[in-house]
Design a protein around this motif. Structure first.
Motif, mmCIF file in Angstrom:
data_model
loop_
_atom_site.group_PDB
_atom_site.id
_atom_site.type_symbol
_atom_site.label_atom_id
_atom_site.label_comp_id
_atom_site.label_asym_id
_atom_site.label_seq_id
_atom_site.Cartn_x
_atom_site.Cartn_y
_atom_site.Cartn_z
ATOM 1 N N SER A 77 -1.504 17.570 33.598
ATOM 2 C CA SER A 77 -1.544 18.315 32.676
ATOM 3 C C SER A 77 -0.871 18.167 31.308
ATOM 4 O O SER A 77 0.091 17.108 31.454
ATOM 5 N N PHE A 78 -1.239 18.390 30.330
ATOM 6 C CA PHE A 78 -0.377 18.264 29.090
ATOM 7 C C PHE A 78 -0.469 19.602 28.237
ATOM 8 O O PHE A 78 -1.585 20.146 28.309
ATOM 9 N N LYS A 79 0.600 19.725 27.613
ATOM 10 C CA LYS A 79 0.384 20.901 26.597
ATOM 11 C C LYS A 79 1.234 20.696 25.462
ATOM 12 O O LYS A 79 2.366 19.971 25.301
ATOM 13 N N ILE A 80 0.420 20.874 24.163
ATOM 14 C CA ILE A 80 0.992 20.510 23.114
ATOM 15 C C ILE A 80 1.144 21.735 21.917
ATOM 16 O O ILE A 80 0.282 22.507 21.964
ATOM 17 N N THR A 81 2.368 21.492 21.281
ATOM 18 C CA THR A 81 2.571 23.022 20.661
ATOM 19 C C THR A 81 3.227 22.246 19.286
ATOM 20 O O THR A 81 3.902 21.463 19.142
ATOM 21 N N GLY A 82 3.123 23.268 18.217
ATOM 22 C CA GLY A 82 3.757 23.073 16.928
ATOM 23 C C GLY A 82 2.887 22.192 15.785
ATOM 24 O O GLY A 82 1.640 21.772 16.200
ATOM 25 N N HIS A 83 3.531 21.891 14.800
ATOM 26 C CA HIS A 83 2.824 21.040 13.872
ATOM 27 C C HIS A 83 3.761 19.884 13.321
ATOM 28 O O HIS A 83 4.994 19.903 13.506
#
Length: 116
Positions: A16-22
């Motif tokens: 899995s991968f989780k990407i957050t933010g800018h």
């Protein structure tokens, strides 16, 4: 800053991968770090579906901005070739994201979680 967390399953495959933010490395529409991360992550999800024939669990929130999560449950995949393709695509996503972080470390942070 974009934060991406990649998790491994007990076999050591990225599941899995989780990407957050800018990234905020440039004006809206000209942020090359955001563009690169979006292309890699969305491209991986599309390839999982179209090339590997795997349906990952995907969650995203465009209104909150900068949230995308993708998970592949390898135990649910019946064909060995599909597992190999999915493992390769998820590993490629991690490798490319790591390369982006190596060049733009002020705007993206990658974490690999092997605790599973």
């Amino acid at each position: 800053m974009i934060k991406a967390v990649f998790k491994c399953n007990p076999q050591g495959n990225i599941s899995s991968f989780k990407i957050t933010g800018h990234a905020q490395s440039g004006p809206y529409g000209q942020d090359i770090v955001c563009s690169a991360v979006s292309a890699v992550s969305i491209g991986t999800i599309n390839s999982l579906q179209d090339v590997a024939g795997v349906q990952p669990q995907v969650q995203m929130n465009n209104e909150m901005g900068g949230y995308l999560e993708c998970q592949v449950n390898y135990a649910d995949i019946k064909e060995h070739d599909q597992v190999v393709a999915a493992v390769t695509l998820m590993d490629s996503c991690y490798q490319i994201s790591t390369s982006i972080a190596a060049n733009y470390s002020d705007f993206i942070q990658i974490t690999l979680d092997k605790s599973a």
